[in-house]
Each structure stands twice: as structure tokens, then as C-alpha cells.
Enzyme design. Structure first.
Site, PDB file in Angstrom:
ATOM      1  N   LYS A 145       0.842  -1.198   0.000  1.00 32.36           N
ATOM      2  CA  LYS A 145       0.000   0.000   0.000  1.00 32.36           C
ATOM      3  C   LYS A 145       0.874   1.243   0.000  1.00 32.36           C
ATOM      4  CE  LYS A 145      -1.954   2.309   3.377  1.00 32.36           C
ATOM      5  NZ  LYS A 145      -1.871   3.726   2.882  1.00 32.36           N
ATOM      6  N   GLU A 182      10.586   0.673  10.057  1.00 35.01           N
ATOM      7  CA  GLU A 182      11.574   1.738   9.837  1.00 35.01           C
ATOM      8  C   GLU A 182      10.830   3.041  10.080  1.00 35.01           C
ATOM      9  OE1 GLU A 182      13.424   4.554   9.081  1.00 35.01           O
ATOM     10  OE2 GLU A 182      13.295   4.274   6.916  1.00 35.01           O
ATOM     11  N   CYS A 188      14.153  10.594   7.064  1.00 34.59           N
ATOM     12  CA  CYS A 188      14.410  10.240   8.461  1.00 34.59           C
ATOM     13  C   CYS A 188      15.901  10.233   8.792  1.00 34.59           C
ATOM     14  CB  CYS A 188      13.773   8.895   8.795  1.00 34.59           C
ATOM     15  SG  CYS A 188      14.076   7.623   7.580  1.00 34.59           S
ATOM     16  N   GLU A 208      10.859  15.045  15.732  1.00 33.32           N
ATOM     17  CA  GLU A 208      11.189  15.086  14.312  1.00 33.32           C
ATOM     18  C   GLU A 208      10.359  16.145  13.594  1.00 33.32           C
ATOM     19  OE1 GLU A 208      12.166  11.789  10.913  1.00 33.32           O
ATOM     20  OE2 GLU A 208      10.387  11.441  12.126  1.00 33.32           O
TER      21      GLU A 208
END
Length: 479
Positions: free
Chosen positions: A178, A251, A285, A381
Site C-alpha cells: 500500500k 523503519e 528520516c 522530528e
């Protein structure tokens, strides 16, 4: 005159289909903010159909030889390369990425990674067969795990799709993938290209939102769930998968420290860090977003980095002078702007700190200094073109600050002192440590972190092995 919207469809069992109930979502070009396509909003019926197709295809694909799987993946790589312009155009329209950089910096490594896993299919390793008990011979078998439910993110839709399906298929698994609901276009095009190579049902694509992904992970068919995404999403996947003890590959987020010592080559460090921090609008990231600079060079470094930010350009995909395009969606633009709006009084915006233009979701390359370790923008983040700078006094404090976050994906050290570089690489609690560089990746080396950055590896033989299971077979020598 109205322009007809492009119609994207699911790819299930070798056929392109709308959602069973006809629901759709709008797909927006973030460089313009305009809707240009629709995609299926897949529900339970679509998930069931995709899982059934993958399960039906699994026995046949599992029993192919490594050489056959290698040949198929090499054909896919060649086909992607042959249709590179189409893939780049689809990716750029769906993400706003610069066309030239997408063609030069993303498509070639993506193709190379498929070819790497094609080779890895024929190089599975295990303990040597032998008599570990008298009169008994033991053999290790490495087998595919089964059907894999995979969810890719919106920051690198094409490349992350490759990181998902290539090792899984190379190992003999079948896939239901997906893409993000905001970036399905290039993945659907991949399915069109792959259709002529793989048997029906080996590779399936369903479009949809969080609920679609949740239904995939909770489905009884997959033996493994893999996601690249936020920590929140990863935690939800791990919780859902735990209900029937699925294998999970996560991840997740990052907050990479970039530790610059007083003996570093400052012009080179500034140039490389600016690129590694602002490339893809900082939506990476592993981006070089959290710089720690020795106090003796702090002011010089900040001034140089602010100038580099001012010289960095964002803009339309067809502008050859831009380093990066827009943020992915209005919510992401709001998130990035919110971090800057909420800065504490002791922080200073050295460059940027504002939206660019009135069309699309562009944000200026930004540098923020004067920050403390417990500030929100240091601990969380941002996922945008924002580089923060902190000052440290010595190696011990640099390590304390670097390791003092909940993420542990990537890091870098900038110094001419080999011993210091080795000490730092040993003590930095991150899955990757770059020395005098930041962000290069190669197919042969693993990518993955610790702590809230998740577990499991992408790329490399380690990433390939994550998609296999180990079986011990013992036989009596007495017949």
C-alpha cells in the site's frame, strides 16, 4: 473547461480494479495544491481480495528457483530503466520533487537496489550441514515467510516501494503493498510495468488510507507486516500484528545528530550538511537536521550555514536550479511551520522560517540556533527543511547531546582526528554513523535503527534475510 482527473486503480491478482465499493480519494500535486487524479479508497473487501491473490500465488512463487526469481527482478530493473522518464514524471507530479534530481539521484539507485536483491536471491547463507549430534545430520533451510503486507511512506514513494517489494520477492514471498494515500501514482505505474514480468498475484498494490493499512496488518493471511512511517504508526502496527504474532519490520522516525568538531573542514561540512539537511525538503528520516558544533567554531559555523541556507533554492519541479520542492501536504506544512512558531525565546532563526510563495506547500531553508537539549524542536522530528544548531564543549557532552533523543537511526561525525572518529562511531547509539559525510546509501550496506526508530534492516543481505525464516531439519544416519 475542466480537466478530467486521472484515474488510478488497485492492482490485484494481475488486474487493475476500482475499490469494491467505488470509494475514491483525491491525489494532489503539492507544487500547485491542485487535484490531478483520484485513487481507490480500499476497504475490507479489497484487502481480502488482494490477500487472497497473494496467498494463491505464494506456493508457486515459493517453489521457483533463486535463478528464476533473479531473472524476474533483473527484468523489472531493466523495465524501470527503460521507462525511467515516465516513473520520474509520475513521482514528480505526485510529490513536487525536482525532475532533474529525481532522475539523477533516485531512479538510478532504485534500479541498482533491485539488481542487488536479484543477486542476493542466489546467495542465501546458513550454517554448514553436519553431524552436530552423533548419528544425526542437521540441515538449515531458509524459506520465504509467506505473504507480506507492506506499507510505504510518502517521502520517497518509488524508492521505498523498491525497498519493500524487492527483497520480499527475491526471497520467494508474495506482496500486498500500500502506497501512502497522498502519493500512490508512481507505485501504480510500477504495477503496470511489473505486470508483464511476474506471475499474477505475486505483486499486488492497493491504495487507501490508514484504515486500509490497519486492515492489511490485522488480516489473518500475511505472515509479515512491514512499514516505513511515523513512530505512532509503527507502534500501532506492532500492536495490531501482535494479536496473531506476525513478524514485524519497522523503519520509523529519525533525529540525526551531526557532530562537528573544531578540527573539521568547515566549508566542506557546511556545504555537505546543507545538502543533506535540505534535500527532499528535509523529508528524510536520516536528514542532517540536528547539528552539534564545538563552541570554539560555533559562531563561524552558524554564519556559514545561514549563508548556505540563503543560497539554497526551493521551487517548481521543472526549475533546474532548485535543490528541493514542496512539503508533501498541507498538514506537513502546518507541522513544520508550527515548530518555528512555537520556538522558545532563547532560540534564534538565522535563516528562513517562513512559507515560500502562495501556491503549493513550499517552505524556506531554515536554520535555528541558540537551542537547548530539552527544546521541542531538538527532541521531536520536524521532517522539513529545518536545521537546528547547538553548541557543545567537549566530546563527552557531544555524545550526551547526540544520544539524548528517543530516535536512533542515523548520525554523522566531522573531524580529522581518526581516533576521535572511531570513539564516536563506537559510542553513538545509532544504526548508521557517517564520518565526514552524511546521507550516502549503498545497496550492500544495511539501513535501520534502534530505539523508537524501529527494528529490522532495509537494503543489504541483512534486509534480505529479514524476509526469510529459518528451519532446522535433522535426519538419522541409520536410515
Amino acid at each position: 473547461m475542466t480537466t478530467e482527473l486521472r484515474r488510478l486503480r488497485n492492482y490485484i491478482g494481475g488486474e487493475f480494479k476500482d475499490a469494491a465499493d467505488g470509494r475514491t480519494t483525491e491525489v494532489v500535486n503539492p507544487a500547485t495544491g491542485e487535484v490531478y487524479a483520484t485513487a481507490p479508497l480500499s476497504g475490507q473487501a479489497d484487502v481480502d481480495a488482494a490477500m487472497a491473490a497473494a496467498a494463491a500465488a505464494f506456493p508457486g512463487w515459493r517453489d521457483t528457483t533463486p535463478a528464476e526469481r533473479q531473472k524476474a527482478l533483473l527484468k523489472i530493473a531493466d523495465a524501470f530503466e527503460a521507462r525511467a522518464d515516465e516513473l520520474v514524471a509520475a513521482e514528480s507530479e505526485n510529490t513536487g520533487k525536482p525532475l532533474g534530481l529525481t532522475a539523477s539521484e533516485e531512479l538510478p539507485p532504485m534500479v541498482d537496489q533491485i539488481r542487488f536483491f536479484a543477486g542476493a536471491a542466489r546467495l542465501l547463507e546458513g550454517r554448514s550441514a553436519g553431524e552436530y549430534m552423533e548419528g544425526m545430520t542437521s540441515i538449515i533451510r531458509r524459506e520465504p515467510v509467506g505473504v507480506c503486507a507492506q506499507v510505504a511512506p510518502w517521502n520517497y514513494p518509488m524508492m521505498m516501494a523498491v525497498w519493500k517489494f524487492a527483497p520480499a520477492i527475491a526471497a520467494g514471498n508474495t506482496v500486498v503493498l500500500k502506497p501512502s494515500d497522498t502519493t500512490p501514482a508512481s507505485t501504480v505505474l510500477m504495477a503496470e510495468i511489473i505486470d508483464s514480468v511476474l506471475p499474477k498475484g505475486v505483486f499486488n498494490v492497493i491504495c487507501g488510507d490508514r484504515e486500509t493499512g490497519k486492515a492489511m496488518v490485522e488480516h489473518r493471511t500475511p505472515a509479515m507486516a512491514s512499514i516505513t512511517g511515523s513512530v505512532r504508526a509503527g507502534m500501532q502496527v506492532a500492536e495490531s500484528a501482535s494479536k496473531d504474532v506476525k513478524r514485524v519490520h519497522l523503519e520509523l522516525g529519525g533525529k540525526a545528530p551531526v557532530v562537528v568538531f573544531e578540527d573539521a573542514d568547515i566549508p566542506k561540512a557546511v556545504e555537505d550538511i546543507a545538502v543533506a539537511g535540505y534535500f527532499n525538503a528535509g523529508q528524510d528520516c536520516t536528514a542532517a537536521t540536528r547539528v552539534l558544533v564545538h563552541e570554539s567554531i560555533h559562531d563561524e559555523f552558524v554564519a556559514a550555514l545561514a549563508k548556505a541556507a540563503a543560497d539554497t533554492k526551493t521551487g517548481a519541479p521543472d526549475d533546474e536550479d532548485v535543490l528541493y520542492g514542496p512539503l508533501n501536504n498541507p498538514n506537513q506544512l502546518k507541522q513544520v511551520a508550527g515548530f518555528i512558531e512555537r520556538l522558545p525565546a532563547h532560540a534564534k532563526v538565522e535563516a528562513g522560517g517562513h512559507q515560500v510563495g502562495e501556491t503549493g506547500y513550499f517552505y524556506a531553508p531554515t536554520v535555528v540556533s541558540g537551542l537547548k537539549q530539552d527544546d521541542e524542536i531538538i527532541q521531536n522530528e520536524v521532517f522539513g527543511p529545518v536545521i537546528t544548531v547547538q553548541s557543545f564543549t567537549d566530546e563527552s557532552q557531544a555524545l550526551e547531546y547526540a544520544n539524548g533523543v528517543e530516535f536512533a537511526l542515523a548520525s554523522s561525525v566531522w573531524t580529522k582526528d581518526h581516533g576521535r572518529a572511531m570513539r564516536m562511531s563506537k559510542n553513538l547509539d545509532f544504526g548508521c554513523v557517517w564520518i565526514n559525510t552524511h546521507i550516502p546509501l549503498v545497496a550492500e550496506m544495511p539501513h535501520g535503527g534502534f530505539k523508537k526508530s524501529g527494528y529490522g534492516k532495509d537494503l543489504s543481505a541483512y534486509g534480505f534475510e529479514d524476509y526469510t525464516r529459518i528451519k532446522h531439519v535433522m535426519t538419522s544416519l541409520d536410515g
